[in-house]
Design a protein around this motif. Structure first.
Motif, short mmCIF file in Angstrom:
data_model
loop_
_atom_site.label_atom_id
_atom_site.label_comp_id
_atom_site.label_asym_id
_atom_site.label_seq_id
_atom_site.Cartn_x
_atom_site.Cartn_y
_atom_site.Cartn_z
N VAL A 23 0.87 -1.15 0.11
CA VAL A 23 -0.13 0.05 0.22
C VAL A 23 0.82 1.23 0.05
O VAL A 23 1.74 1.27 0.99
N GLU A 24 0.76 2.08 -1.16
CA GLU A 24 1.61 3.17 -1.11
C GLU A 24 1.37 4.17 -0.09
O GLU A 24 -0.06 4.40 0.30
N SER A 57 3.77 13.19 -2.54
CA SER A 57 3.05 13.51 -3.88
C SER A 57 1.57 13.55 -3.51
O SER A 57 0.91 13.40 -2.60
N ASP A 58 1.08 14.34 -4.57
CA ASP A 58 -0.24 14.67 -4.60
C ASP A 58 -1.27 13.46 -4.60
O ASP A 58 -2.54 13.45 -4.21
N ARG A 59 -0.71 12.26 -5.04
CA ARG A 59 -1.24 10.98 -5.21
C ARG A 59 -1.74 10.36 -3.74
O ARG A 59 -2.68 9.60 -3.38
N PHE A 60 -1.01 11.11 -2.81
CA PHE A 60 -1.22 10.60 -1.45
C PHE A 60 -2.55 11.26 -0.63
O PHE A 60 -2.93 11.06 0.30
N GLY A 61 -2.86 12.40 -1.33
CA GLY A 61 -4.07 13.11 -0.83
C GLY A 61 -3.91 14.56 -0.71
O GLY A 61 -2.83 15.47 -1.27
N THR A 66 2.87 20.83 -0.35
CA THR A 66 4.23 21.11 0.17
C THR A 66 4.53 22.70 -0.15
O THR A 66 5.17 22.83 -1.25
N PRO A 67 4.33 23.65 0.67
CA PRO A 67 4.72 24.95 0.39
C PRO A 67 6.35 25.31 0.73
O PRO A 67 6.70 26.40 0.20
N HIS A 68 6.74 24.24 1.44
CA HIS A 68 8.39 24.74 1.72
C HIS A 68 9.33 23.20 1.85
O HIS A 68 8.58 22.31 2.46
N VAL A 69 10.29 23.09 1.22
CA VAL A 69 11.12 21.78 1.51
C VAL A 69 12.54 22.24 1.76
O VAL A 69 13.03 23.06 1.15
#
Length: 179
Positions: A23-24, A57-61, A66-69
């Motif tokens: 499950v990703e 990832s957007d795939r996670f919901g 993510t505004p800052h990394v």
């Protein structure tokens, strides 16, 4: 004189589709987990060149915007402690090294008030850890080499108004002592 072959876009081969092995972004739970803390398994895809781990990832919901990394280096045998945030959640991705993360819930209205969680993360336990506001946390590098982890907080850092409060690593009010 040798001729040079010219490459075109048609010379490239498209990647084959792949499916996650499990499950990703699967949720992981620990005993007596602090309320609001979230652990997600990070899946590694490897081949002969190395590996790739999807951190966010957007795939996670939708909540994974993510505004800052930023990348954090923890020096060998170092302790980065204690800190909490008032306005943001930290989302920390651990994929290398051997690190200990210690969480302490000081939120008076929390069902897990004064609960302590100690997590071993890194190369052997790749996780994305979400720490909500007001949960105190620290990171200890248990290894003999520098290690890195990535933070993808829910708010961008504002140097004029930092959202970070600190205590020294040996503060007597926190029931944990670093080795």
């Amino acid at each position: 004189m040798a001729t040079i072959d010219r490459v075109t876009l048609e010379d490239f081969v498209d990647d084959r589709p792949w499916l996650p092995e499990g499950v990703e972004n699967a949720e992981v739970r620990v005993e007596n987990q602090i309320a609001g803390v979230e652990l997600r398994r990070l899946e590694q895809r490897a081949d002969g060149r190395g590996n790739l781990v999807v951190l966010m990832s957007d795939r996670f919901g939708e909540s994974y915007r993510t505004p800052h990394v930023y990348l954090v280096t923890a020096a060998a045998r170092s302790v980065r402690a204690w800190v909490y945030h008032k306005r943001q959640s930290d989302r920390l991705a651990y994929t290398q090294g051997r690190l200990r993360v210690v969480l302490y819930d000081l939120r008076p209205d929390s069902p897990t008030h004064q609960v302590l969680n100690v997590l071993e993360v890194g190369a052997a336990n790749k996780v994305l850890l979400t720490i909500p506001p007001f949960v105190v946390h620290a990171v200890q590098n248990l290894g003999d080499e520098d290690s890195c982890f990535v933070n993808m907080p829910t708010r961008a850092y504002d140097p004029a108004n930092p959202d970070k409060s600190r205590l020294p690593k040996d503060h007597p009010g926190i029931p944990y002592r670093f080795e």
